[in-house]
Motif scaffolding. Structure first.
Motif, short mmCIF file in Angstrom:
data_model
loop_
_atom_site.label_atom_id
_atom_site.label_comp_id
_atom_site.label_asym_id
_atom_site.label_seq_id
_atom_site.Cartn_x
_atom_site.Cartn_y
_atom_site.Cartn_z
N ALA A 193 18.98 -3.13 -4.23
CA ALA A 193 19.59 -3.50 -2.96
C ALA A 193 18.97 -4.78 -2.39
O ALA A 193 19.66 -5.65 -1.87
CB ALA A 193 19.46 -2.36 -1.96
N ASP B 59 16.70 1.73 -6.98
CA ASP B 59 17.84 1.45 -6.11
C ASP B 59 17.42 0.54 -4.95
O ASP B 59 18.19 -0.33 -4.52
CB ASP B 59 18.41 2.76 -5.56
N SER C 234 25.49 -0.95 -2.79
CA SER C 234 24.32 -1.80 -3.00
C SER C 234 24.31 -2.97 -2.01
O SER C 234 23.27 -3.32 -1.45
CB SER C 234 24.31 -2.34 -4.43
#
Length: 381
Positions: A20, A16, A58
């Motif tokens: 991002a 993640d 995100s």
């Protein structure tokens, strides 16, 4: 087994974090523009099939990580989750960054404290710390601009149902509650066993019904807003329930029975297609798209046809594939449904084309085609 679970959570956190950062890099380089998209959030929804909330998180996390490098490193290491970074992102909104700079707040110190809480304590502890920071930064509360704090997020689910969440200032909330309560109190038949929440939901739908029926809502795309439902004539006439045979203007699927219920108090418009898809044509004499032609285009396209766009019918214009000035007819064959942004893009070099199979394809100004990214494209059987 529990160690395996924890390891997977940490790996997800690392992925993640990488996502991002990549999203932020793409945003800074304006990469979505190459595919005709306005933002990374819209590109993620259209090309990666993320939900609106996932895409927005995100993007927001990528921006927040630039201002909170210590927290970002912990995220990279798998010690902090994407949801924790999303909570901390409230600290570095443009308004709070400006307030912190004006008050001489050391953001590096804030970053370190947030990271310590995120790594060592439960999720709710971080939420509390972020709230306390916001309260301390602006003890008198936000400026009295009512529109700044208002928001409404609508999410449509796969079964066509809708959830929403919002926030209103005190005055806006009072107006909303007054309008809903008026309908709640006016509709209390004897033996009513609905819960308070159910009565309020019914009241909200009634408010929408009244506004649409009175014609008091703004005209949209030259047509008064209305609830649109597409259903084949045979299904409409068949007394059977016919679950899942009708489609609404915003893309929900409903039963034939519910479509017939709506038709009891609505106008039915016929849109006839031949077996070979013979177009509905209003000729060269009329440059603007008439109501019945627009309905035909909406039935066929079901929303913006630009690759990667999910804009529903009400957001779209009817575009002449061959421009009127160049001799193009105002006909179904020469029409495409495009949202405002992509209508503009098509007039600036992008191109859409409908294949004989009915599938729409999109090309960039340089002649390359916009397609689903290879890692997410379905494999051939």
């Amino acid at each position: 087994m529990l160690d395996d679970v924890a390891a997977l959570v940490a790996e997800r956190n690392r992925i993640d974090a990488a996502l991002a950062r990549a999203v932020r890099a793409a945003e800074l380089s304006q990469a979505p523009e190459r595919d005709g998209q306005r933002s990374m959030a819209s590109w993620l929804r259209g090309h990666c099939r993320l939900s609106g909330s996932e895409a927005s998180r995100s993007v927001r996390n990528g921006r927040a990580m630039e201002h909170l490098p210590v927290l970002a490193e912990a995220h990279d290491a798998g010690l902090v989750s994407a949801s924790q970074v999303a909570v901390a992102a409230d600290v570095v909104t443009p308004r709070r960054l400006a307030a912190a700079a004006a008050q001489g707040v050391d953001l590096a110190e804030v970053d370190a404290i947030l990271t310590g809480v995120a790594v060592e304590q439960e999720h709710d502890a971080l939420v509390l710390v972020v709230k306390r920071y916001g309260d301390a930064l602006d003890p008198d509360g936000p400026e009295p601009d009512p529109t700044e704090g208002r928001s409404l997020t609508i999410v449509k689910h796969a079964d066509g149902s809708v959830s929403f969440r919002g926030h209103l200032d005190a005055v806006g909330g009072e107006k909303f509650q007054t309008a809903v309560e008026a309908h709640v109190q006016a509709d209390r038949p004897a033996g009513d066993e609905r819960t308070r929440a159910q009565r309020q939901g019914d009241a909200l739908v009634q408010i929408a019904d009244n506004a649409l029926a009175s014609g008091s809502v703004p005209v949209l795309r030259s047509v008064k807003p209305h609830v649109a439902v597409r259903i084949d004539l045979d299904d409409l006439a068949d007394p059977a329930t016919g679950a899942g045979v009708a489609t609404t203007g915003f893309g929900a699927t409903i039963s034939a029975a519910r479509a017939r219920w709506l038709a009891c108090d609505g106008r039915i418009s016929r849109v006839v297609f031949g077996p070979d898809g013979v177009p509905l044509d209003v000729g060269r004499e009329q440059r603007l798209v008439s109501g019945h032609l627009r309905r035909a285009v909406e039935v066929r396209d079901g929303g913006c046809v630009f690759t990667g766009c999910d804009a529903p019918n009400p957001w779209c214009d009817v575009h002449h594939l061959v421009h009127w000035i160049d001799g193009g007819d105002t006909s179904l064959d020469n029409s495409a449904l495009l949202c405002e942004r992509h209508h503009t893009e098509v007039h600036h070099g992008f191109r859409v084309e409908r294949q004989p199979s009915g599938r729409w394809r999109t090309w960039r100004p340089d002649g390359t085609e916009i397609t689903v990214p290879a890692p997410l494209a379905p494999t051939a059987a």
